[in-house]
Every structure is written in structure tokens, then in C-alpha cells.
Scaffold this motif. Sequence first.
Motif, PDB file in Angstrom:
ATOM      1  N   ALA A 122      43.493  34.113  31.390  1.00 22.26           N
ATOM      2  CA  ALA A 122      42.999  33.855  32.751  1.00 22.26           C
ATOM      3  C   ALA A 122      44.125  33.305  33.623  1.00 22.26           C
ATOM      4  O   ALA A 122      44.258  33.680  34.795  1.00 22.26           O
ATOM      5  CB  ALA A 122      41.825  32.883  32.700  1.00 22.26           C
ATOM      6  N   ALA A 123      44.931  32.428  33.039  1.00 21.60           N
ATOM      7  CA  ALA A 123      46.083  31.901  33.778  1.00 21.60           C
ATOM      8  C   ALA A 123      47.078  33.019  34.092  1.00 21.60           C
ATOM      9  O   ALA A 123      47.650  33.067  35.185  1.00 21.60           O
ATOM     10  CB  ALA A 123      46.759  30.800  32.975  1.00 21.60           C
ATOM     11  N   LEU A 124      47.278  33.933  33.154  1.00 25.18           N
ATOM     12  CA  LEU A 124      48.178  35.061  33.387  1.00 25.18           C
ATOM     13  C   LEU A 124      47.642  35.972  34.486  1.00 25.18           C
ATOM     14  O   LEU A 124      48.407  36.488  35.315  1.00 25.18           O
ATOM     15  CB  LEU A 124      48.379  35.842  32.087  1.00 25.18           C
ATOM     16  N   ASP A 125      46.323  36.168  34.518  1.00 26.74           N
ATOM     17  CA  ASP A 125      45.714  36.945  35.594  1.00 26.74           C
ATOM     18  C   ASP A 125      45.992  36.311  36.958  1.00 26.74           C
ATOM     19  O   ASP A 125      46.353  36.996  37.922  1.00 26.74           O
ATOM     20  CB  ASP A 125      44.197  37.042  35.401  1.00 26.74           C
ATOM     21  N   GLN A 126      45.787  35.013  37.051  1.00 27.19           N
ATOM     22  CA  GLN A 126      46.004  34.325  38.326  1.00 27.19           C
ATOM     23  C   GLN A 126      47.481  34.352  38.708  1.00 27.19           C
ATOM     24  O   GLN A 126      47.820  34.553  39.894  1.00 27.19           O
ATOM     25  CB  GLN A 126      45.485  32.883  38.256  1.00 27.19           C
ATOM     26  N   LEU A 127      48.343  34.175  37.721  1.00 29.29           N
ATOM     27  CA  LEU A 127      49.780  34.294  37.966  1.00 29.29           C
ATOM     28  C   LEU A 127      50.085  35.650  38.598  1.00 29.29           C
ATOM     29  O   LEU A 127      50.850  35.752  39.566  1.00 29.29           O
ATOM     30  CB  LEU A 127      50.516  34.128  36.628  1.00 29.29           C
ATOM     31  N   SER A 128      49.494  36.705  38.047  1.00 28.16           N
ATOM     32  CA  SER A 128      49.740  38.060  38.537  1.00 28.16           C
ATOM     33  C   SER A 128      49.263  38.226  39.970  1.00 28.16           C
ATOM     34  O   SER A 128      49.946  38.843  40.803  1.00 28.16           O
ATOM     35  CB  SER A 128      49.035  39.074  37.628  1.00 28.16           C
ATOM     36  N   ARG A 129      48.089  37.681  40.266  1.00 30.18           N
ATOM     37  CA  ARG A 129      47.545  37.802  41.623  1.00 30.18           C
ATOM     38  C   ARG A 129      48.439  37.110  42.644  1.00 30.18           C
ATOM     39  O   ARG A 129      48.711  37.659  43.722  1.00 30.18           O
ATOM     40  CB  ARG A 129      46.126  37.228  41.679  1.00 30.18           C
ATOM     41  N   VAL A 130      48.866  35.911  42.326  1.00 33.52           N
ATOM     42  CA  VAL A 130      49.699  35.159  43.269  1.00 33.52           C
ATOM     43  C   VAL A 130      51.061  35.822  43.429  1.00 33.52           C
ATOM     44  O   VAL A 130      51.589  35.944  44.540  1.00 33.52           O
ATOM     45  CB  VAL A 130      49.837  33.692  42.822  1.00 33.52           C
ATOM     46  N   LEU A 131      51.646  36.266  42.318  1.00 41.12           N
ATOM     47  CA  LEU A 131      52.939  36.934  42.386  1.00 41.12           C
ATOM     48  C   LEU A 131      52.870  38.170  43.282  1.00 41.12           C
ATOM     49  O   LEU A 131      53.789  38.440  44.057  1.00 41.12           O
ATOM     50  CB  LEU A 131      53.409  37.323  40.984  1.00 41.12           C
ATOM     51  N   ALA A 132      51.779  38.926  43.185  1.00 39.31           N
ATOM     52  CA  ALA A 132      51.630  40.131  43.999  1.00 39.31           C
ATOM     53  C   ALA A 132      51.623  39.797  45.485  1.00 39.31           C
ATOM     54  O   ALA A 132      52.153  40.556  46.306  1.00 39.31           O
ATOM     55  CB  ALA A 132      50.352  40.862  43.617  1.00 39.31           C
ATOM     56  N   VAL A 133      51.036  38.671  45.857  1.00 39.10           N
ATOM     57  CA  VAL A 133      51.011  38.242  47.261  1.00 39.10           C
ATOM     58  C   VAL A 133      52.390  37.771  47.702  1.00 39.10           C
ATOM     59  O   VAL A 133      52.853  38.083  48.810  1.00 39.10           O
ATOM     60  CB  VAL A 133      49.977  37.125  47.459  1.00 39.10           C
ATOM     61  N   GLU A 134      53.060  37.033  46.828  1.00 43.08           N
ATOM     62  CA  GLU A 134      54.357  36.458  47.178  1.00 43.08           C
ATOM     63  C   GLU A 134      55.490  37.476  47.147  1.00 43.08           C
ATOM     64  O   GLU A 134      56.511  37.291  47.822  1.00 43.08           O
ATOM     65  CB  GLU A 134      54.675  35.303  46.229  1.00 43.08           C
ATOM     66  N   GLU A 135      55.323  38.546  46.368  1.00 40.25           N
ATOM     67  CA  GLU A 135      56.373  39.563  46.213  1.00 40.25           C
ATOM     68  C   GLU A 135      55.802  40.944  46.543  1.00 40.25           C
ATOM     69  O   GLU A 135      55.595  41.782  45.667  1.00 40.25           O
ATOM     70  CB  GLU A 135      56.921  39.541  44.777  1.00 40.25           C
ATOM     71  N   PRO A 136      55.552  41.224  47.817  1.00 40.30           N
ATOM     72  CA  PRO A 136      54.901  42.488  48.172  1.00 40.30           C
ATOM     73  C   PRO A 136      55.730  43.725  47.845  1.00 40.30           C
ATOM     74  O   PRO A 136      55.172  44.824  47.756  1.00 40.30           O
ATOM     75  CB  PRO A 136      54.671  42.356  49.682  1.00 40.30           C
ATOM     76  N   GLY A 137      57.032  43.573  47.654  1.00 43.80           N
ATOM     77  CA  GLY A 137      57.862  44.723  47.311  1.00 43.80           C
ATOM     78  C   GLY A 137      57.848  45.081  45.842  1.00 43.80           C
ATOM     79  O   GLY A 137      58.431  46.097  45.436  1.00 43.80           O
TER      80      GLY A 137
END
Length: 228
Positions: free
Chosen positions: A160-175
Motif C-alpha cells: 500500500a505504501a508502494l502504491d502511494q509512493l507511485s501515485r505521488v511520484l507520478a504527480v511530481e514527475e509528469p515526464g
Amino acid sequence: MTDDTPSTPRRTALVTGASRGLGLALARELSARGWQLIITARGAADLENAALETGATAVPGDVTDPAHRDALARVANDFGGLDLLVNNAGTLGAVPLPPLAAYPLDVLADAVRANVIAPLALIQATLRGLRERGGAVVNITSDAAVEPYEGWGGYGLTKAALDQLSRVLAVEEPGVAVWSVDPGEMRTRMLADAVGEQEAAGADDPEVVAPFIADLVERRPESGRVSR
């Protein structure tokens, strides 16, 4: 007459936990599609066999070890950066699966290091190249991250923590494309350790799952959580 048309550089992927199971199956699939590979796992002998089969560069070691992650980042840099990072290596945690009320906290801390901190650290170490090449990150997750299965609380909370990490990373790194991929139950050593050999024998072979992930990378849909 010589052909002066510049050749398209080969795409480069780093796959962790690639000596067996899904990691090995995915290394085989990506190799067959023309990717050049960097692969890692703790078992040096099995990893070398995988490298011989796939033409990959093998860097054996433990992704929870900062020195090993630095070595992987150096190799990725030697390749000119990554087009794809697959965070597949991980640990089940305590076996047999205990209830949360009895979960050994030192084992849980080790699971967090393997399943959450190590993937983030590898992302941080290779992000510059991923940005420059418009690359992608695949974080292997589980339905235990979203379903309250008895006994799976320790493993599930790390995913679950890895899922949230992925979601936030996608927002912070749109490229950079970022997917957390739930591959479903697979016939692996990890599943057998959790549910027993007999039940695990009925799950899908990782070789069936690998093309789904490779297709995802090539289709490059919007970042997010993906279930097979």
C-alpha cells in the motif's frame, strides 16, 4: 554506398529480483523485444544463468544495501541512463503469515526496507536518466495492498505504501510514466511460502504475466495502478 541513417539506440531496463519468478520472466520478455538489460538479485549463480540466457548485464546484490544501489546506478549511467526501472524485488515478510497483533516488528521493518525504501532509493538514484529519456517506472504491487486479507497485513501495508509512493511520484514527475502493477497470483516461491505448494500450483505462471507488463510499457498509458 553506406547508409548514414543514425540507428535508434536500444532501450535499457533495470529489473530487480530477476533471478527467478516474475523478474526472470520479464527479463526474458524484454530481451526478446530488443531491450538491453541490467538485472540484479541476491542469488549470484541464478542471476548469472539469467544473464547468459537474456544477454543482460548481471549485478548481483541486495537492493536494501545502499552500496549495491550505488553500483546499479553507476552501471545504469554507463548505459546512458534508463528507459525503464522495474522494482520487482521484495520480501513476503514473516512466514507463516502472522496476524498484525503478533507481527514481529523487526521483521516488519525489514519488509519496509525491501518493499518501500529500496524501490524509492533506486528511483532517486536513476531518476535523472529516466527524466532525460522520458522513461518509466514499474513498481510491482499486490491486491494485498487494497484488500484486507487475514494474515497479509504486514506484506499488504508495504505494498500500500508502494502504491502511494507511485501515485505521488507520478504527480511530481509528469515526464516519467509511473505504474504500480498488480500481476495477480503467480506460481512463485513467494506464493508457495505464503499459501503452500498445493494452492500455489494453481496460480498463473509468471511467463504468462510478463507480456502483459511489457505491453503496458510499450503502450504507455496514463500513470496509475494497473491490475492484470
